[in-house]
Write an enzyme that holds these catalytic residues in place. Structure first.
Site: not given
Ligand code: SAH
Length: 220
Positions: A68-69
């Site tokens: 997840l960025s």
């Protein structure tokens, strides 16, 4: 229901505001973007075991070797894509992942077309985004390095995975006046902004970044 309820405690407005303050300190200026990040429940994009870390400014694992960025980079890329505008028409996203970046883009777009090569990640993202009420997001299970030609041209393209060199297909699917924001490179990557004009393309390097690679093919 259990997840969202337990989420409320660990993701109080104070915790979220701390993240927003940090993003501002790091140079995010677009208030609309900051408002959307503040309002978006990032804990719902993670497995329960990691949900308590959702409002830290770090990338977090989502399985299948993907992440997840980091909120900073999501905010930065969204700000760059908007380039001072408050809305975009057709947006292509390469690398849906958890769907978190999609959720940040969708409020600014008429439609978001999101391509992911790993089917189980895409399936989860689809369910989440639907539960969160998004109705303007369209999904495709494919190698996003080729874009989504049937749906282009796009006013904005964002890639959450890094190719070694700029994919010509993404440049082709960019509308005149459109902007592509993409990490490019191998071991050392740069965040690159490409603008398409009547006469061609112009390119700016923004900063060094660290993304997962844009891989070929699909995983069922
Ligand atoms: N913004 C996402 C980031 C996920 S990481 C999030 O915050 O959750 C990048 C994603 O790009 C991964 O899910 C990976 O599977 C996907 N990806 C990598 N190469 C791809 C390709 N060629 N086509 C489509 N998706 C790709």
């Amino acid at each position: 229901m259990q997840t969202s309820l337990s989420g409320i405690g660990m993701t109080s407005m104070r915790t979220r505001q701390r993240l927003i303050t940090r993003l501002m300190e790091q140079g995010i200026r677009d208030m609309h973007v900051l408002d959307v990040v503040r309002a978006t429940p990032r804990h719902l994009f993670l497995d329960e075991a990691l949900a308590h870390r959702a409002y830290e400014d770090t990338a977090l694992p989502i399985g299948h070797n993907q992440t997840l960025s980091q909120p900073y980079i999501v905010a930065r890329m969204t700000e760059l894509l908007l380039n001072g505008k408050t809305s975009l028409k057709r947006v292509l996203e390469v690398g849906t992942g958890s769907g978190y970046q999609t959720a940040i883009l969708a409020p600014f777009a008429e439609r978001v077309f999101s391509v992911e090569r790993i089917r189980p990640l895409q399936d989860k993202a689809k369910i989440r985004l639907r539960e969160l009420g998004f109705r303007n997001v369209y999904f495709k299970h494919a190698d996003g390095g080729f874009g989504w030609p049937e749906k282009g041209p796009f006013d904005a393209i964002l890639s959450a995975a890094a190719p070694e060199v700029l994919p010509p297909e993404l440049l082709e699917q960019l509308a005149v006046g459109g902007r592509l924001v993409i990490p490019v490179g191998g071991v050392r990557q740069q965040l690159v902004v490409v603008d398409r004009h009547e006469g061609g393309f112009s390119e700016q390097i923004v900063e060094a970044v660290n993304f997962v690679p844009l891989l070929k093919g699909v995983i069922a």
